[in-house]
Structures are given as structure tokens and as C-alpha cells.
Design an enzyme around this catalytic site. Structure first.
Site, PDB file in Angstrom:
ATOM      1  N   SER A  42      -3.685   5.830  -0.547  1.00 49.32           N
ATOM      2  CA  SER A  42      -3.312   7.919  -0.702  1.00 49.32           C
ATOM      3  C   SER A  42      -2.746   7.570  -1.084  1.00 49.32           C
ATOM      4  O   SER A  42      -2.391   6.454  -2.814  1.00 49.32           O
ATOM      5  CB  SER A  42      -2.089   7.171   0.461  1.00 49.32           C
ATOM      6  OG  SER A  42      -0.808   7.933   0.342  1.00 49.32           O
ATOM      7  N   TYR A  66       4.131   1.412   3.674  1.00 49.64           N
ATOM      8  CA  TYR A  66       2.580   1.804   3.623  1.00 49.64           C
ATOM      9  C   TYR A  66       2.595   2.321   1.671  1.00 49.64           C
ATOM     10  O   TYR A  66       1.252   2.176   1.670  1.00 49.64           O
ATOM     11  CB  TYR A  66       2.806   3.335   4.082  1.00 49.64           C
ATOM     12  CG  TYR A  66       1.894   4.627   4.252  1.00 49.64           C
ATOM     13  CD1 TYR A  66       0.866   4.323   5.481  1.00 49.64           C
ATOM     14  CD2 TYR A  66       1.831   5.215   3.464  1.00 49.64           C
ATOM     15  CE1 TYR A  66      -0.033   5.304   5.373  1.00 49.64           C
ATOM     16  CE2 TYR A  66       0.895   6.192   3.532  1.00 49.64           C
ATOM     17  CZ  TYR A  66      -0.129   6.241   4.435  1.00 49.64           C
ATOM     18  OH  TYR A  66      -1.309   7.085   4.861  1.00 49.64           O
TER      19      TYR A  66
END
Ligand code: NAD
Length: 256
Positions: free
Chosen positions: A149, A163
Site C-alpha cells: 500500500s 497496517y
């Protein structure tokens, strides 16, 4: 989409029942691959698999938790019986827990939630790579694509520390695999999506997405099929000399 580009390939996609994973599975099918769908959600993965089969594609599916090595081992064995040995692995399954639409700050994050995100986002990529790389080494060919990401290399207030940490770790993992497996004809690359319109996005307040759009040079969110296109490119003959790279699919958001 390039029809037939992956016609000799057996592809496994994790997190294939929804969002980006579902789009990736669809796209590989359209490009001629045999596709194994793996997902935690048994009903959703079955529905996705049946929808692809109804379109005439060669697919198989299994429910498993990517964070559990034994479950992955069992699922991979069953999937290989149906589609043959996997030569292209897409480690896509991932979670980004929120609390009332917001990520937990580090001072409120529970150790359980931290472990859960590490288990899915990082251990999941290890488990499937560990299980499927031996046959890639044996056949001297393989393609591994890991879902990172933009949060893996930039601070993003929209997500939590677990995350960002796991998506950064995925980049290190990808580069290591590229170095270690290159001599066996195996490439490993990562995708770093920006904001992509999937069910995962529904966990955050819509004002947050409006702010992202305003900061994105292409002035819109991405679509799952656009990440699928990038995945297919990274496993196609056109990209055979590309390994150890991180490809942003982010409309220019957080350009690095
Ligand atoms: P999504 O929530 O729509 O789909 C994720 C899928 O993974 C679901 O089908 C879910 O059941 C499955 N899954 C969850 N935990 C699992 C587990 N333990 N084992 C197996 N399957 C499991 O999410 P998405 O937006 O399509 O995200 C896919 C990937 O892309 C994730 O790795 C995510 O971090 C990454 N990503 C998404 C965005 C975005 O904006 N949507 C941005 C950057 C990166």
C-alpha cells in the site's frame, strides 16, 4: 486486458472474494489462466467462484485463513488438485481494522488487534509463499505479487500503525524474495495501491475519501480493475525483467 496472455498459467489469489482480489481473479480468468480463489469467507468465495465458472472460466475455490499455516497447506493441496501446480501467486488478502470509521491510535491499540493484522497482512504472505515456492523453484519459473500500500512508505493518518508496519514489511519481504528466488526464474514484485473503491473503503468516513481525491493528481479514487491490470502486467511476459519493485497504483497520490 490482453486475452490469452496468461493462458498457460495457474494462478492463486488470496482474498479473492471481494474488492481488489475479486477483480484480480476475474482479470486472470479473462486472460486465459486457471485461477484458484482463496478467502476467509466461505460463502463469498463460493459465490465468486461460481460466478466465474458460470462465465466459462476454469476456477477452483477454498475457504481458509491466510494467517493459519495448516489451513493454507490444506487449501493449497486441494486447489492444486483442481487447477494444477501454482506458478503465479497473488498475496492480496489484507485487513485494516477501524473503530467507528477511524484507525486506533497506538496508545489505544489492543495487542490482539496488532497480532491479528500481522497474522493476515504479513504472515499470510509468508505462509502462501512458503507453501507454493518449492514447486516454483523446481520448475524454474514463478511470479509472486504481494499487496502492499502507499501506507507502506508514507505516513497515512487514515490507517493505523499495524497496517503501515505490515505494508512496509511486505516491501522488505518482496525485495528479499526477489533476491533469493531470481536465480530460479522467479520474480517477486509488490503493488502499492492508493485509495481504491472497494468494501474496505466503506470502513472509513466518506469525508476522508473526499480529502484523498482532492490530493490526488488524477482527482479520483482508483478502481479494483486498475489494480488487477497492474498485477497482470507484473506476471506477464512483458515484465519478465522486472523484479524486486514496488509499483504504485495511486493516481499520483503520495508520489514518491
Ligand atoms: P476487501 O476487504 O474488499 O477484500 C479483502 C478480502 O480478503 C475479503 O474477501 C476478505 O474476506 C479476505 N480476507 C480477510 N482476511 C482474510 C484472511 N485471514 N484469510 C483469507 N482471506 C481474508 O479489501 P480490498 O480493498 O480489496 O483490499 C485488498 C488488498 O489491497 C489488501 O491487502 C489491502 O490492504 C490492499 N489495499 C487496499 C486499498 C484500498 O484502498 N482498497 C489500498 C491499498 C492497499
Amino acid at each position: 486486458m490482453i486475452a490469452g496472455r496468461h493462458s498457460d498459467r495457474n494462478v492463486l489469489v488470496s482474498g479473492a472474494a471481494s474488492g481488489i482480489g475479486a477483480a484480480i481473479a476475474q482479470r486472470y480468468c479473462e486472460e486465459g489462466a486457471r485461477v484458484a480463489l482463496l478467502d476467509l469467507n466461505p460463502q463469498a468465495v463460493q459465490a465468486q467462484g461460481e460466478a466465474l465458472r458460470a462465465q466459462g472460466f476454469h476456477v477452483a475455490w477454498q475457504a481458509a485463513d491466510v494467517g493459519d499455516f495448516e489451513q493454507c497447506q490444506h487449501a493449497c493441496a486441494l486447489l492444486a488438485e483442481e487447477i494444477g501446480r501454482v506458478d503465479t501467486l497473488i498475496n492480496n488478502a489484507g485487513i485494516s481494522p477501524k473503530h467507528e470509521g477511524k484507525p486506533a491510535p497506538i496508545w489505544q491499540m489492543s495487542p490482539t488487534e496488532w497480532q491479528q493484522v500481522v497474522a493476515v497482512n504479513l504472515n499470510g504472505a509468508f505462509n502462501l509463499s512458503r507453501l507454493l515456492s518449492p514447486s516454483m523453484v523446481e520448475q524454474r519459473f514463478g511470479r509472486i505479487i504481494n499487496m502492499s500500500s502507499v501506507a507502506g512508505s508514507a505516513y497515512l493518518p487514515l490507517v493505523a500503525a499495524h497496517y503501515s508496519a505490515t505494508k512496509a514489511a511486505i516491501i522488505g519481504f518482496t525485495r528479499h524474495l526477489a533476491g533469493e528466488l531470481g536465480a530460479y526464474g522467479i520474480t517477486a514484485n509488490a503493488l502499492a495501491p492508493g485509495r481504491i473503491e472497494t468494501p474496505l473503503l466503506k470502513t472509513v468516513a466518506s469525508a476522508a475519501n473526499e480529502a484523498v481525491i482532492a490530493d490526488t493528481p488524477l482527482l479520483r479514487l482508483g478502481q479494483p480493475c486498475e489494480v488487477a491490470d497492474a498485477a497482470c502486467y507484473l506476471s506477464a511476459p512483458d515484465s519478465a525483467f522486472i523484479t524486486g519493485q514496488v509499483l504504485d497504483v495511486a493516481g499520483g497520490w503520495l508520489m514518491r
